[in-house]
Design a protein around this motif. Structure first.
Motif, PDB file in Angstrom:
ATOM      1  N   GLU A  46      28.727  34.421  41.424  1.00  0.00           N
ATOM      2  CA  GLU A  46      29.932  35.105  42.030  1.00  0.00           C
ATOM      3  C   GLU A  46      31.041  34.037  41.916  1.00  0.00           C
ATOM      4  O   GLU A  46      30.792  32.945  42.894  1.00  0.00           O
ATOM      5  CB  GLU A  46      29.457  35.760  43.324  1.00  0.00           C
ATOM      6  CG  GLU A  46      30.442  36.636  43.813  1.00  0.00           C
ATOM      7  CD  GLU A  46      30.173  37.296  44.946  1.00  0.00           C
ATOM      8  OE1 GLU A  46      30.624  37.338  46.085  1.00  0.00           O
ATOM      9  OE2 GLU A  46      29.124  38.102  44.912  1.00  0.00           O
ATOM     10  N   LEU A  47      32.082  34.354  41.901  1.00  0.00           N
ATOM     11  CA  LEU A  47      33.414  33.498  41.844  1.00  0.00           C
ATOM     12  C   LEU A  47      34.556  34.316  42.457  1.00  0.00           C
ATOM     13  O   LEU A  47      34.988  35.272  42.214  1.00  0.00           O
ATOM     14  CB  LEU A  47      33.686  32.782  40.610  1.00  0.00           C
ATOM     15  CG  LEU A  47      35.066  31.791  40.665  1.00  0.00           C
ATOM     16  CD1 LEU A  47      34.741  30.496  41.357  1.00  0.00           C
ATOM     17  CD2 LEU A  47      35.681  31.652  39.283  1.00  0.00           C
ATOM     18  N   LEU A  48      34.919  33.571  43.591  1.00  0.00           N
ATOM     19  CA  LEU A  48      36.176  34.454  44.375  1.00  0.00           C
ATOM     20  C   LEU A  48      37.280  33.315  44.101  1.00  0.00           C
ATOM     21  O   LEU A  48      37.516  32.154  44.405  1.00  0.00           O
ATOM     22  CB  LEU A  48      36.060  34.413  45.863  1.00  0.00           C
ATOM     23  CG  LEU A  48      37.060  34.698  46.958  1.00  0.00           C
ATOM     24  CD1 LEU A  48      37.585  36.499  46.416  1.00  0.00           C
ATOM     25  CD2 LEU A  48      36.937  34.694  48.388  1.00  0.00           C
ATOM     26  N   ILE A  49      38.430  34.170  43.713  1.00  0.00           N
ATOM     27  CA  ILE A  49      39.627  33.470  43.109  1.00  0.00           C
ATOM     28  C   ILE A  49      40.823  34.282  44.157  1.00  0.00           C
ATOM     29  O   ILE A  49      40.868  35.695  43.900  1.00  0.00           O
ATOM     30  CB  ILE A  49      40.054  33.531  41.645  1.00  0.00           C
ATOM     31  CG1 ILE A  49      39.014  32.823  40.995  1.00  0.00           C
ATOM     32  CG2 ILE A  49      41.307  32.893  41.719  1.00  0.00           C
ATOM     33  CD1 ILE A  49      39.044  32.853  39.548  1.00  0.00           C
ATOM     34  N   GLU A  50      41.563  33.571  45.282  1.00  0.00           N
ATOM     35  CA  GLU A  50      42.613  34.337  45.867  1.00  0.00           C
ATOM     36  C   GLU A  50      43.728  34.228  44.836  1.00  0.00           C
ATOM     37  O   GLU A  50      44.052  33.578  44.189  1.00  0.00           O
ATOM     38  CB  GLU A  50      42.768  33.341  47.084  1.00  0.00           C
ATOM     39  CG  GLU A  50      41.621  33.484  47.946  1.00  0.00           C
ATOM     40  CD  GLU A  50      41.902  32.658  49.292  1.00  0.00           C
ATOM     41  OE1 GLU A  50      43.001  31.905  49.430  1.00  0.00           O
ATOM     42  OE2 GLU A  50      41.040  32.441  50.090  1.00  0.00           O
ATOM     43  N   TYR A  51      44.543  35.533  45.125  1.00  0.00           N
ATOM     44  CA  TYR A  51      45.802  35.612  44.371  1.00  0.00           C
ATOM     45  C   TYR A  51      46.769  34.585  44.474  1.00  0.00           C
ATOM     46  O   TYR A  51      47.637  34.251  43.600  1.00  0.00           O
ATOM     47  CB  TYR A  51      46.366  37.081  45.039  1.00  0.00           C
ATOM     48  CG  TYR A  51      45.587  38.130  44.774  1.00  0.00           C
ATOM     49  CD1 TYR A  51      45.297  38.540  43.198  1.00  0.00           C
ATOM     50  CD2 TYR A  51      45.480  38.985  45.619  1.00  0.00           C
ATOM     51  CE1 TYR A  51      44.411  39.549  42.981  1.00  0.00           C
ATOM     52  CE2 TYR A  51      44.429  40.389  45.342  1.00  0.00           C
ATOM     53  CZ  TYR A  51      44.037  40.497  43.925  1.00  0.00           C
ATOM     54  OH  TYR A  51      43.525  41.663  43.623  1.00  0.00           O
ATOM     55  N   ASP A  52      46.749  33.855  45.676  1.00  0.00           N
ATOM     56  CA  ASP A  52      47.726  32.636  45.735  1.00  0.00           C
ATOM     57  C   ASP A  52      47.389  31.562  45.134  1.00  0.00           C
ATOM     58  O   ASP A  52      48.366  30.670  44.628  1.00  0.00           O
ATOM     59  CB  ASP A  52      48.039  32.371  47.026  1.00  0.00           C
ATOM     60  CG  ASP A  52      46.883  31.796  47.956  1.00  0.00           C
ATOM     61  OD1 ASP A  52      45.674  31.976  47.498  1.00  0.00           O
ATOM     62  OD2 ASP A  52      47.017  31.337  49.002  1.00  0.00           O
ATOM     63  N   LYS A  53      45.957  31.486  44.489  1.00  0.00           N
ATOM     64  CA  LYS A  53      45.617  30.285  43.649  1.00  0.00           C
ATOM     65  C   LYS A  53      45.952  30.801  42.339  1.00  0.00           C
ATOM     66  O   LYS A  53      45.888  29.984  41.246  1.00  0.00           O
ATOM     67  CB  LYS A  53      44.236  29.987  43.721  1.00  0.00           C
ATOM     68  CG  LYS A  53      43.864  29.792  45.166  1.00  0.00           C
ATOM     69  CD  LYS A  53      44.058  28.216  45.706  1.00  0.00           C
ATOM     70  CE  LYS A  53      43.624  27.928  46.890  1.00  0.00           C
ATOM     71  NZ  LYS A  53      43.897  26.482  46.973  1.00  0.00           N
ATOM     72  N   ILE A  54      46.024  32.206  41.708  1.00  0.00           N
ATOM     73  CA  ILE A  54      46.364  32.331  40.378  1.00  0.00           C
ATOM     74  C   ILE A  54      47.616  32.282  40.022  1.00  0.00           C
ATOM     75  O   ILE A  54      48.650  32.707  40.663  1.00  0.00           O
ATOM     76  CB  ILE A  54      45.996  34.037  40.262  1.00  0.00           C
ATOM     77  CG1 ILE A  54      44.598  34.213  40.507  1.00  0.00           C
ATOM     78  CG2 ILE A  54      46.273  34.411  38.953  1.00  0.00           C
ATOM     79  CD1 ILE A  54      44.101  35.778  40.547  1.00  0.00           C
TER      80      ILE A  54
END
Length: 145
Positions: A46-54
């Motif tokens: 599982e990988l979580l990517i926050e919107y501010d990192k995209i």
């Protein structure tokens, strides 16, 4: 009131991983768009990517058109009954049909934990499903520019 409230999560589950993650290529994945970011689930990882990192989200599609001939004995018989020999010949002429297969690809570029840009590529598992297009359309408004 909970009766009319909308669920804030959107799940995209009919996609495959192509590149960018530390899992096998062509494995089935699930991407969930949540309020704070996206959760990518592939082979139990599982990988979580926050919107501010995209940084960037893009969609591209691969279109494959296949042509084939379609014969119809029934049209030849109907042509023969209606117009004789000429109708039979013209009615039995094969028709050329085109079948279009569209495979969508989504590219998600983000800043990882080591402050370097990483791109994850996903592909539609089934042709003409356009799940990746729907995922990109969901993510684009949530990305801060």
């Amino acid at each position: 009131m909970a009766l009319f409230s909308r669920n804030k999560e959107k799940v995209f589950s009919n996609i495959q991983h192509v590149a960018g993650l530390s899992v096998l290529e062509n494995c089935d994945c699930q991407v969930t768009a949540m309020q704070k970011g996206i959760v990518i689930l592939c082979l139990g990882k599982e990988l979580l990517i926050e919107y501010d990192k995209i940084k960037h989200v893009e969609f591209q599609m691969d279109i494959d058109e296949k042509k084939f001939k379609h014969h119809s004995l029934a049209k030849g018989v109907v042509g023969a009954v209606a117009f004789g020999t000429t109708g039979a010949v013209l009615g039995s002429i094969p028709k050329t049909k085109t079948k279009r297969e569209v495979i969508g690809y989504s590219f998600i570029t983000y800043i990882d934990s080591e402050d370097s840009e990483t791109t994850v590529v996903f592909r539609d598992k089934q042709v003409n499903s356009l799940v990746c297009a729907k995922m990109v359309d969901t993510l684009k408004p949530k990305i801060c520019k």
